[in-house]
Design an enzyme around this catalytic site. Structure first.
Site, PDB file in Angstrom:
ATOM      1  N   CYS A 199       1.130   7.849  17.528  1.00  0.00           N
ATOM      2  CA  CYS A 199       1.699   9.076  18.090  1.00  0.00           C
ATOM      3  C   CYS A 199       3.115   9.284  17.572  1.00  0.00           C
ATOM      4  O   CYS A 199       3.780   8.330  17.199  1.00  0.00           O
ATOM      5  CB  CYS A 199       1.779   8.995  19.612  1.00  0.00           C
ATOM      6  SG  CYS A 199       0.202   8.944  20.408  1.00  0.00           S
ATOM      7  N   GLY A 242       0.815  -1.210   0.000  1.00  0.00           N
ATOM      8  CA  GLY A 242       0.000   0.000   0.000  1.00  0.00           C
ATOM      9  C   GLY A 242       0.850   1.263   0.000  1.00  0.00           C
ATOM     10  O   GLY A 242       0.518   2.251  -0.653  1.00  0.00           O
ATOM     11  N   THR A 243       1.954   1.238   0.729  1.00  0.00           N
ATOM     12  CA  THR A 243       2.798   2.428   0.821  1.00  0.00           C
ATOM     13  C   THR A 243       3.331   2.822  -0.555  1.00  0.00           C
ATOM     14  O   THR A 243       3.255   3.985  -0.960  1.00  0.00           O
ATOM     15  CB  THR A 243       3.970   2.164   1.797  1.00  0.00           C
ATOM     16  OG1 THR A 243       3.417   1.856   3.078  1.00  0.00           O
ATOM     17  CG2 THR A 243       4.895   3.358   1.907  1.00  0.00           C
ATOM     18  N   HIS A 263      -2.158  -7.551   2.342  1.00  0.00           N
ATOM     19  CA  HIS A 263      -2.135  -8.106   3.709  1.00  0.00           C
ATOM     20  C   HIS A 263      -3.235  -7.581   4.619  1.00  0.00           C
ATOM     21  O   HIS A 263      -3.322  -7.975   5.782  1.00  0.00           O
ATOM     22  CB  HIS A 263      -0.747  -7.938   4.345  1.00  0.00           C
ATOM     23  CG  HIS A 263      -0.408  -6.558   4.813  1.00  0.00           C
ATOM     24  ND1 HIS A 263      -0.458  -6.205   6.136  1.00  0.00           N
ATOM     25  CD2 HIS A 263       0.010  -5.464   4.155  1.00  0.00           C
ATOM     26  CE1 HIS A 263      -0.069  -4.932   6.268  1.00  0.00           C
ATOM     27  NE2 HIS A 263       0.217  -4.463   5.071  1.00  0.00           N
ATOM     28  N   GLN A 290      -7.627   0.063   3.647  1.00  0.00           N
ATOM     29  CA  GLN A 290      -8.462  -0.504   4.713  1.00  0.00           C
ATOM     30  C   GLN A 290      -9.861  -0.851   4.202  1.00  0.00           C
ATOM     31  O   GLN A 290     -10.537  -1.702   4.779  1.00  0.00           O
ATOM     32  CB  GLN A 290      -8.589   0.487   5.885  1.00  0.00           C
ATOM     33  CG  GLN A 290      -7.294   0.738   6.628  1.00  0.00           C
ATOM     34  CD  GLN A 290      -6.879  -0.427   7.521  1.00  0.00           C
ATOM     35  OE1 GLN A 290      -7.677  -1.280   7.893  1.00  0.00           O
ATOM     36  NE2 GLN A 290      -5.601  -0.475   7.859  1.00  0.00           N
TER      37      GLN A 290
HETATM   38  N1  PLP Z   1      -2.755   3.040   3.781  1.00  0.00           N
HETATM   39  C1  PLP Z   1      -3.495   2.639   4.832  1.00  0.00           C
HETATM   40  C2  PLP Z   1      -4.821   3.266   5.075  1.00  0.00           C
HETATM   41  C3  PLP Z   1      -3.013   1.638   5.685  1.00  0.00           C
HETATM   42  O1  PLP Z   1      -3.746   1.261   6.735  1.00  0.00           O
HETATM   43  C4  PLP Z   1      -1.746   1.073   5.422  1.00  0.00           C
HETATM   44  C5  PLP Z   1      -1.180   0.055   6.325  1.00  0.00           C
HETATM   45  O2  PLP Z   1      -1.255   0.154   7.523  1.00  0.00           O
HETATM   46  C6  PLP Z   1      -1.029   1.524   4.300  1.00  0.00           C
HETATM   47  C7  PLP Z   1      -1.562   2.506   3.508  1.00  0.00           C
HETATM   48  C8  PLP Z   1       0.310   0.939   3.961  1.00  0.00           C
HETATM   49  O3  PLP Z   1       0.164  -0.332   3.404  1.00  0.00           O
HETATM   50  P1  PLP Z   1       1.392  -1.368   3.414  1.00  0.00           P
HETATM   51  O4  PLP Z   1       1.530  -1.848   4.807  1.00  0.00           O
HETATM   52  O5  PLP Z   1       0.960  -2.448   2.473  1.00  0.00           O
HETATM   53  O6  PLP Z   1       2.574  -0.632   2.911  1.00  0.00           O
END
Ligand code: PLP
Length: 404
Positions: free
Chosen positions: A329, A75-76, A206, A183
Site C-alpha cells: 500500500c 532485480g531492480t 535472492h 519471481q
Molecule cells: N521484480 C519483482 C517481481 C520482485 O518481486 C522484486 C523484489 O521484490 C524485484 C523486481 C526487485 O528485485 P531486487 O530486490 O533484487 O531489487
C-alpha cells in the site's frame, strides 16, 4: 518449532550450498589476494573465470547463451536497465510504451519517470485475477510503441502471465518486450531460446536461494539497449562497475541448484501452497486472490475480512510465523496497492490482504501449525475489530464465526 519463515516472495533463505560456493570469494586465500576481475594478472583472471562460470549457470537456467547475461546489483537495477535501455535505444519517433498495471515498482516507477519526461505510457489493465489479456495488449500497440513491459509472474498475488503469447505478438509486430521474471525464475520453466519475442528479462538471486544484492538482465542477441551506468565498461558496457564476484558466484550456484532441483522444488511448493489454500479458505469469509491455477508454486494471497493486514502480520510474527502484508500500500494513505487496484479491489480489501509464500524447505507440519495460528489470530482480531471494519465485510457472517 522454531520460527517458521513463510515470506519467500520477499526473499528466500540463503542456501547453505550457495554460501559454501561464495565463501572462498570473500576470504583472503592462503598466500594471495582475490583480484579485480578486470585486472590482467592471475588473481584477476581467476575472478574473471569465476564470473564467466556463473554466467553460464544463470544462462542455462533460462535457456539463454552466456553472452546474453548482464550481471547487475539485483532485480531492480535489471528492470531499470531494461526500461530505460529499451526506451533509450528506440528511434526518436518511438515514444510510447505499453506497461501492465501490475508491475513491480522497479518497472512501474521507471515507466512513470519516462512519462514525466515526455513518453506516453499506456498502463495495461488486467482481469480480476491479475492477468493481462493479449488481445487487449494487441489493441494498444501503436506504430510509435518503443517497448512492452509485462512481468512473467506477479510478486503480490502470484498470477502467471501469458508470456509466450505476448512474446509471439511482440515478435510479429517487431516491438521489443521486457518481462520481469524475478519471481518466476526457479518456479516456472523459462526457455528464452524458444521465445524470440522476449528482448529482455530480469532476474534476482535472492528470490531463489542466492544472495541479496545480485541480479541479472537477459539481453537477447541483437537487442539494442542504452546504458545508464558510465564508467569502466564492464558487462558489455551496459553495467559499469567492479563486479560483485562473491555475489555473482553465489547467483551461479543458486541457478545451478534451481535448474537441477526444479521439479522437486515446484512439486513440494505446490503441495504446501495448496495445503494453505485449503486450510485458510475454511476460515469464514477468507478468500484467495489471483488466478486459481495459473499461479506461482509458492504463492498464497488472501483477503481476510475483519482482520487488518499489519495487525495480522505482527500477531503471527509474535507466534513465530513470518508472512507478508499482501499489499504494498502507499505509505501516505489508506489506498490499495496498484496491483490490487488493477484487479478491481478497493482499499478495504487491500487493508485485509495477506501474502503467504512458501519455499521448498518448508514442511507440512509447519503449514499445519501456521494454519492453526492463523485461525486463532483471525478470531482474536475479529473480536477486536472496529464496527467499520466489520461493516465493510458484508460477505462474512461475523456472528456465526464468533459463535463457532
Ligand atoms: N521484480 C519483482 C517481481 C520482485 O518481486 C522484486 C523484489 O521484490 C524485484 C523486481 C526487485 O528485485 P531486487 O530486490 O533484487 O531489487
Amino acid at each position: 518449532m522454531d520460527y517458521v519463515y513463510l515470506d519467500n516472495a520477499a526473499t528466500t533463505p540463503l542456501d547453505g550450498r550457495v554460501l559454501e560456493a561464495m565463501l572462498p570469494w570473500l576470504r583472503r586465500p592462503d598466500g594471495g589476494v582475490r583480484g579485480n576481475p578486470s585486472s590482467l594478472h592471475r588473481a584477476g583472471a581467476v575472478a574473471s573465470e569465476a564470473i564467466e562460470a556463473a554466467r553460464e549457470s544463470v544462462a542455462a537456467m533460462i535457456g539463454a547463451v552466456p553472452g546474453e547475461i548482464v550481471f547487475t546489483s539485483g532485480g531492480t537495477e535489471a528492470d531499470n536497465l531494461a526500461v530505460f535501455g529499451l526506451a533509450g535505444a528506440a528511434p526518436p519517433e518511438k515514444r510510447h510504451a505499453v506497461i501492465s498495471q501490475i508491475e513491480h515498482a522497479a518497472v512501474r516507477e521507471a515507466g512513470r519517470y519516462l512519462e514525466e519526461r515526455g513518453f506516453t505510457v499506456t498502463w495495461l489493465e488486467t482481469d480480476g485475477f491479475g492477468r493481462v489479456d493479449v488481445s487487449r495488449l494487441e489493441a494498444e500497440l501503436r506504430p510509435d510503441t518503443a517497448f512492452v513491459g509485462v512481468m512473467w509472474a506477479n510478486n503480490e498475488v502470484g498470477t502467471v502471465q501469458p508470456v509466450a503469447e505476448i512474446a509471439e505478438l511482440c515478435a510479429a509486430r517487431g516491438v521489443p518486450f521486457h518481462t520481469d521474471a524475478v519471481q518466476a525464475a526457479g518456479r516456472e520453466r523459462i526457455e528464452v531460446g524458444s521465445l524470440p519475442g522476449v528482448s529482455t528479462l530480469a532476474l534476482s538471486a535472492h528470490k531463489l536461494g542466492g544472495p541479496q544484492g545480485t541480479g541479472a538482465l537477459y539481453v537477447g542477441t541483437g537487442v539494442e539497449l542504452t546504458s545508464r551506468t558510465f564508467g569502466g565498461g564492464q558487462e558489455r558496457g551496459l553495467r559499469s562497475g567492479t563486479e560483485n564476484v562473491a555475489g555473482i558466484v553465489g547467483f551461479g550456484a543458486a541457478a545451478r541448484l534451481a535448474t537441477g532441483e526444479f521439479t522437486r522444488r515446484v512439486h513440494t511448493e505446490r503441495a504446501l501452497r495448496d495445503r494453505i489454500i485449503d486450510g485458510a479458505t475454511q476460515i469464514p469469509g477468507v478468500r484467495l486472490n489471483g488466478h486459481p491455477s495459473r499461479r506461482l508454486s509458492g504463492n498464497v494471497h488472501l483477503t481476510v475480512p475483519g482482520a487488518e493486514s499489519e495487525s495480522l502480520v505482527l500477531m503471527l510474527d509474535a507466534l513465530g510465523f513470518a508472512v507478508g502484508k499482501g499489499s504494498a500500500c502507499s505509505s501516505s494513505g489508506h489506498k490499495a496497492s496498484p496491483v490490487l487496484e488493477a484487479m478491481g479491489q478497493g482499499a478495504d480489501e487491500a487493508f485485509s490482504a495477506l501474502r503467504v509464500s512458501v519455499g521448498f524447505e518448508n514442511t507440512a507440519e509447519e503449514i499445519d501449525a501456521f494454519l492453526e495460528a492463523l485461525g486463532e489470530c483471525v478470531s482474536r482480531l475479529r473480536e477486536m475489530a472496529p464496527r467499520t471494519l466489520k461493516a465493510n465485510s458484508p460477505d462474512m457472517d461475523l456472528q456465526t464465526e464468533k459463535g463457532a
